[in-house]
Write an enzyme that holds these catalytic residues in place. Structure first.
Site, PDB file in Angstrom:
ATOM      1  N   GLU A 189      -4.631 -15.385  27.062  1.00  0.00           N
ATOM      2  CA  GLU A 189      -4.991 -16.694  27.580  1.00  0.00           C
ATOM      3  C   GLU A 189      -5.174 -16.659  29.096  1.00  0.00           C
ATOM      4  O   GLU A 189      -4.409 -17.262  29.862  1.00  0.00           O
ATOM      5  CB  GLU A 189      -3.954 -17.722  27.151  1.00  0.00           C
ATOM      6  CG  GLU A 189      -3.941 -17.911  25.625  1.00  0.00           C
ATOM      7  CD  GLU A 189      -2.850 -18.833  25.139  1.00  0.00           C
ATOM      8  OE1 GLU A 189      -1.965 -19.211  25.946  1.00  0.00           O
ATOM      9  OE2 GLU A 189      -2.860 -19.192  23.944  1.00  0.00           O
TER      10      GLU A 189
ATOM     11  N   ASN B 242       1.885 -17.869  32.100  1.00  0.00           N
ATOM     12  CA  ASN B 242       1.800 -18.187  30.688  1.00  0.00           C
ATOM     13  C   ASN B 242       3.216 -18.205  30.135  1.00  0.00           C
ATOM     14  O   ASN B 242       4.128 -17.608  30.714  1.00  0.00           O
ATOM     15  CB  ASN B 242       0.947 -17.153  29.954  1.00  0.00           C
ATOM     16  CG  ASN B 242       0.508 -17.635  28.580  1.00  0.00           C
ATOM     17  OD1 ASN B 242       1.283 -17.630  27.640  1.00  0.00           O
ATOM     18  ND2 ASN B 242      -0.743 -18.063  28.480  1.00  0.00           N
TER      19      ASN B 242
ATOM     20  N   HIS C 124       0.239 -27.658   9.784  1.00  0.00           N
ATOM     21  CA  HIS C 124       0.542 -26.931  11.019  1.00  0.00           C
ATOM     22  C   HIS C 124       1.877 -26.215  10.870  1.00  0.00           C
ATOM     23  O   HIS C 124       2.879 -26.827  10.519  1.00  0.00           O
ATOM     24  CB  HIS C 124       0.606 -27.887  12.212  1.00  0.00           C
ATOM     25  CG  HIS C 124       0.869 -27.197  13.511  1.00  0.00           C
ATOM     26  ND1 HIS C 124       1.865 -27.576  14.385  1.00  0.00           N
ATOM     27  CD2 HIS C 124       0.267 -26.127  14.086  1.00  0.00           C
ATOM     28  CE1 HIS C 124       1.854 -26.791  15.446  1.00  0.00           C
ATOM     29  NE2 HIS C 124       0.900 -25.897  15.282  1.00  0.00           N
ATOM     30  N   HIS C 125       1.854 -24.893  11.121  1.00  0.00           N
ATOM     31  CA  HIS C 125       3.067 -24.078  11.101  1.00  0.00           C
ATOM     32  C   HIS C 125       3.250 -23.420  12.462  1.00  0.00           C
ATOM     33  O   HIS C 125       2.714 -22.346  12.717  1.00  0.00           O
ATOM     34  CB  HIS C 125       2.979 -22.978  10.031  1.00  0.00           C
ATOM     35  CG  HIS C 125       3.053 -23.470   8.633  1.00  0.00           C
ATOM     36  ND1 HIS C 125       2.755 -22.674   7.546  1.00  0.00           N
ATOM     37  CD2 HIS C 125       3.394 -24.679   8.121  1.00  0.00           C
ATOM     38  CE1 HIS C 125       2.906 -23.367   6.435  1.00  0.00           C
ATOM     39  NE2 HIS C 125       3.288 -24.591   6.760  1.00  0.00           N
ATOM     40  N   GLU C 126       3.964 -24.070  13.353  1.00  0.00           N
ATOM     41  CA  GLU C 126       4.353 -23.394  14.594  1.00  0.00           C
ATOM     42  C   GLU C 126       5.609 -22.585  14.315  1.00  0.00           C
ATOM     43  O   GLU C 126       6.595 -23.111  13.812  1.00  0.00           O
ATOM     44  CB  GLU C 126       4.613 -24.409  15.713  1.00  0.00           C
ATOM     45  CG  GLU C 126       5.113 -23.781  16.999  1.00  0.00           C
ATOM     46  CD  GLU C 126       4.196 -22.689  17.530  1.00  0.00           C
ATOM     47  OE1 GLU C 126       4.655 -21.526  17.612  1.00  0.00           O
ATOM     48  OE2 GLU C 126       3.030 -22.991  17.842  1.00  0.00           O
TER      49      GLU C 126
ATOM     50  N   HIS D  78      -3.169 -19.145  15.778  1.00  0.00           N
ATOM     51  CA  HIS D  78      -3.158 -19.266  17.230  1.00  0.00           C
ATOM     52  C   HIS D  78      -2.079 -18.366  17.830  1.00  0.00           C
ATOM     53  O   HIS D  78      -1.025 -18.165  17.221  1.00  0.00           O
ATOM     54  CB  HIS D  78      -2.916 -20.710  17.647  1.00  0.00           C
ATOM     55  CG  HIS D  78      -4.134 -21.573  17.523  1.00  0.00           C
ATOM     56  ND1 HIS D  78      -4.542 -22.441  18.515  1.00  0.00           N
ATOM     57  CD2 HIS D  78      -5.056 -21.687  16.531  1.00  0.00           C
ATOM     58  CE1 HIS D  78      -5.648 -23.055  18.139  1.00  0.00           C
ATOM     59  NE2 HIS D  78      -5.975 -22.625  16.928  1.00  0.00           N
ATOM     60  N   GLU D  79      -2.359 -17.840  19.005  1.00  0.00           N
ATOM     61  CA  GLU D  79      -1.474 -16.904  19.733  1.00  0.00           C
ATOM     62  C   GLU D  79      -1.236 -15.594  18.983  1.00  0.00           C
ATOM     63  O   GLU D  79      -0.380 -14.803  19.377  1.00  0.00           O
ATOM     64  CB  GLU D  79      -0.107 -17.548  20.073  1.00  0.00           C
ATOM     65  CG  GLU D  79      -0.167 -18.696  21.029  1.00  0.00           C
ATOM     66  CD  GLU D  79      -0.361 -20.029  20.330  1.00  0.00           C
ATOM     67  OE1 GLU D  79      -0.973 -20.922  20.937  1.00  0.00           O
ATOM     68  OE2 GLU D  79       0.104 -20.175  19.179  1.00  0.00           O
TER      69      GLU D  79
ATOM     70  N   GLU E 285      -7.381 -18.453  17.486  1.00  0.00           N
ATOM     71  CA  GLU E 285      -7.495 -18.848  18.889  1.00  0.00           C
ATOM     72  C   GLU E 285      -7.557 -17.563  19.707  1.00  0.00           C
ATOM     73  O   GLU E 285      -8.617 -17.071  20.017  1.00  0.00           O
ATOM     74  CB  GLU E 285      -6.307 -19.709  19.304  1.00  0.00           C
ATOM     75  CG  GLU E 285      -6.411 -20.182  20.745  1.00  0.00           C
ATOM     76  CD  GLU E 285      -5.101 -20.744  21.253  1.00  0.00           C
ATOM     77  OE1 GLU E 285      -5.135 -21.713  22.011  1.00  0.00           O
ATOM     78  OE2 GLU E 285      -4.031 -20.185  20.921  1.00  0.00           O
TER      79      GLU E 285
ATOM     80  N   GLU F 222      -7.364 -26.110  25.354  1.00  0.00           N
ATOM     81  CA  GLU F 222      -6.090 -26.657  25.795  1.00  0.00           C
ATOM     82  C   GLU F 222      -5.845 -26.413  27.282  1.00  0.00           C
ATOM     83  O   GLU F 222      -5.193 -27.220  27.961  1.00  0.00           O
ATOM     84  CB  GLU F 222      -4.942 -26.073  24.964  1.00  0.00           C
ATOM     85  CG  GLU F 222      -4.760 -24.573  25.110  1.00  0.00           C
ATOM     86  CD  GLU F 222      -3.701 -24.018  24.168  1.00  0.00           C
ATOM     87  OE1 GLU F 222      -3.109 -24.814  23.422  1.00  0.00           O
ATOM     88  OE2 GLU F 222      -3.468 -22.801  24.186  1.00  0.00           O
TER      89      GLU F 222
END
Length: 703
Positions: free
Chosen positions: A171, A193, A413-415, A483-484, A502, A508
């Protein structure tokens, strides 16, 4: 007779050792391989110009003699391969996979335990892929790679578009500089970050885009990253030689393997036309064919969601401000006072569902619906989330049923907060919960430092985890938007339920201080070489303080630029990321987002220059409609377009969404105009594109 056999064998080995060579099917690329005193080297030329100067190959093994020298060529096989295959989704309906292959079997001497290494080269018209293969053998059963010594010797001090080498994040904004300037610029290139681990003052990440002084474009990346550590590139800036640099695990080792096994492919895409870099499908072609037999459930989606209002700080993921710590199964939310800012409330989510249904969107993403967000970040929690328990103000069953009646799918959504073990022990339960409630797609996240401590986002073990999550999701017929996670390397061909990633600096960051105006002119040449990005475009209100007075960020883009991203930033999963009320202010421009396709029969790359501009036209699969997008860099320019990609003899109507002459990403971003024109394949158009701007065109046949 025995003496004659030995003479023939020695002659054959001597002949093989003289070097091997193959050319691309069109003859423009030439690969040369040779052993110099037992050390393998390769080089690559394009139209008789050097792309890769003689570069070493090999690996260092932990606790064993090196795998870089003492070789002889014991066998060389060559073949041509040509097929055409159809992706489940993609930038075109069919992809040609045409290459000449050379497979070299190298054998080490007694000093190196008589081990065997195979190096396989595939030379396409647009570049090279090569990998190491480790056949089953008694002296290489289980082994640890401590370093991969693959080199990419550049033929000059090229201009590069690079981000810092990092074990945990991609990122970053891209830097344009000479290779020799990377060391000087590295400090300012490394921006803060939540999780980052840089490793070298000259280390950069792939996909690395370069341009030579005589106009050649070179891209270095990898394909089919499976059961291996992610590769970065470390530059010897005196010799201009990149060497592969693998992401280590917690104890510093790079890769644990057992034979038989293979490395990922190392890729070099090259052309004298930047458009060919975008059109290259080498990364996909070097992956295995689709392994999912029934793909009827994998469908491109256009979605909205409760996300941007939380990213900007208008809303929160957390339900309450009362808990300094949350313990799953113990903390009682039923008596907690809501903070009044929680975004994932039943009423707010229903508002997004209504908007999606009214405007024909497929899905709604909800973040912050499940308990645990009060202390999720930075506390090294193992049991940080569960993935089935909603907050008191989110009626999961009611929202599910409401969406179903409205014909809208919910996106889960699964963070994970990078607590990987926590996610893996719950993953079956979480995916079954999704299926039980009609959630067919998941956005997963890996924000923060990897747990257990010491490991990195891009190590072999984490690469294996991401792959495990994709394959497990396929068992439940669930699409994944990670993502990430590690940046993609064409795995979407083999497991097309990996519908997006992502893994780069997305929209973002426009709410975290902004990205460079030309950022979106670089990403298609870098991050998107490996697969589609969930960039989350479609922001119409550039002044973030209007959503959150405490956030003074600015979205460095015009509205016309945001529309064009739906064409130039390819993804079968596209979000209209802004708030419904911002779209309602500009409904005439919003129409393009509603109309634009997701899955393509054909893509035509009209013009391209990394960091400066990009214009792409795509024909929608199944409708015959065309959509065109242009994104521009820092300076305004006029684009000349020929519509000869349209079918001759037919008439079309085009709707053009463009910047006005006084539009500018910083001081006049919402200045756009819309006009209709008639087109044929003989038509031409001169169209202005503002600084940080662009234009979007929808083209429909007139019946």
């Amino acid at each position: 007779m025995k003496k004659l056999v030995n003479i023939i064998l020695l002659f054959s080995l001597s002949f093989l050792a003289m070097g091997q060579q193959i050319s691309s099917p069109n003859g423009e690329l030439q690969l040369d391989f040779e052993l110099k005193e037992g050390v393998p080297y390769y080089s690559l030329n394009y139209k008789n110009k050097p792309i890769i100067l003689p570069s070493k190959l090999g690996l260092e093994l932990k606790g064993k003699s090196d795998f870089t020298s003492g070789f002889v060529i014991s066998n060389a096989d060559k073949r041509e391969f040509d097929e055409t295959w159809e992706p489940v989704w993609g930038e075109e309906k069919s992809i040609r996979n045409h290459y000449n292959e050379m497979t070299l079997t190298l054998h080490q001497d007694a000093e190196h335990d008589h081990r065997t290494l195979v190096i396989r080269f595939r030379l396409f018209d647009d570049g090279l892929g090569f990998r190491y293969e480790f056949p089953s053998q008694p002296n290489l059963a289980h082994f640890i790679i401590s370093d991969e010594k693959t080199q990419f010797a550049m033929a000059g001090d090229h201009t590069a578009f690079w981000i810092p080498g990092d074990y945990d994040t991609q990122e970053y904004d891209y830097v344009e500089s000479k290779l020799s300037e990377i060391r000087t610029l590295m400090t300012q290139a490394i921006t803060a970050n939540v999780s980052q681990t840089s490793f070298s003052p000259t280390g950069v990440q792939t996909s690395l885009m370069m341009k030579t002084k005589d106009g050649l474009y070179i891209n270095l990346h990898e394909a089919a990253l499976i059961d291996y550590a992610t590769m970065h590139l470390n530059l010897d800036d005196e010799k201009m030689i990149f060497e592969s640099w693998l992401t280590p695990n917690a104890n510093g080792d790079k890769v644990y393997l057992q034979s038989p096994s293979v490395s990922p492919w190392r890729t070099i895409i090259v052309s004298d036309d930047a458009r060919d870099i975008l059109a290259s499908r080498i990364t996909y072609n070097l992956n295995e064919p689709n392994k999912i037999e029934d793909t009827s459930w994998i469908k491109p989606m256009k979605y909205v969601g409760v996300w941007w209002e939380m990213i900007t700080g208008k809303s929160s993921w957390a339900y309450t401000d009362e808990f300094p710590a949350v313990k799953l199964g113990v903390t009682d939310y039923s008596k907690a006072k809501p903070n009044g800012k929680h975004g994932a409330t039943t009423a707010n989510v229903k508002r997004y569902i209504d908007f999606a249904a009214e405007h024909g969107f497929d899905g709604v993403l909800v973040e912050g619906w499940n308990i645990g967000w009060e202390d999720w970040f930075g506390n090294a929690k193992d049991y940080v989330f569960d993935f089935v328990t909603p907050y008191p103000d989110f009626d999961l069953e009611g929202v599910r049923d409401y969406a179903k009646v409205k014909g809208v799918e919910m996106i889960m959504h699964h963070e994970t907060s990078s607590s990987v073990r926590n996610y893996e022990r719950q993953i079956d339960k979480a995916y079954q919960f999704m299926k039980d409630n009609g959630y067919n797609a998941v956005k997963s996240g890996y924000v923060g430092t990897i747990l257990p401590f010491g490991d990195n986002h891009y190590s072999q073990w984490q690469v294996n985890h991401y792959q495990y999550a994709i394959e497990k999701a396929a068992e439940y017929q669930i699409m994944v938007n990670a993502h990430e996670a590690v940046r993609p390397t064409g795995i979407g061909r083999t497991f097309p339920n990996l519908i997006a990633n992502e893994s780069a600096r997305g929209t973002e960051y426009q709410a975290f201080g902004g990205s460079k105006p030309n950022h979106v002119t670089v990403l298609p040449f870098t991050r998107q070489i490996g697969g589609p990005m969930d960039y989350t475009p479609g922001i119409f209100e550039m002044d973030v303080s209007k959503l959150n007075p405490d956030n003074n960020s600015w979205v460095n883009s015009t509205i016309a630029n945001q529309l064009a991203l739906y064409v130039t930033m390819y993804s079968p999963l596209q979000m209209a990321a802004d708030l419904p009320e911002n779209y309602e202010r500009f409904m005439d421009a919003f129409q393009f987002i509603k109309d634009v396709g997701l899955d393509w029969e054909k893509s035509v790359y009209l013009e391209a220059e990394p960091g400066y501009y990009l214009t792409i036209a795509r024909k929608e699969k199944g409708t015959g409609n065309w959509f065109l997008g242009n994104v521009n860099g820092n300076e305004g320019r006029t684009v000349e377009i020929k519509f000869d990609f349209l079918e001759a003899g037919k008439k079309y109507e085009a709707i053009i969404y463009s910047d006005t002459k006084d539009a500018h990403y910083r001081n006049n971003p919402q200045a756009y105009e819309i006009k209709k024109i008639k087109l044929t394949s003989k038509s031409k158009l001169s169209q202005y594109s503002a600084p940080g701007g662009g234009f979007a065109i929808s083209i429909m046949e007139v019946q």
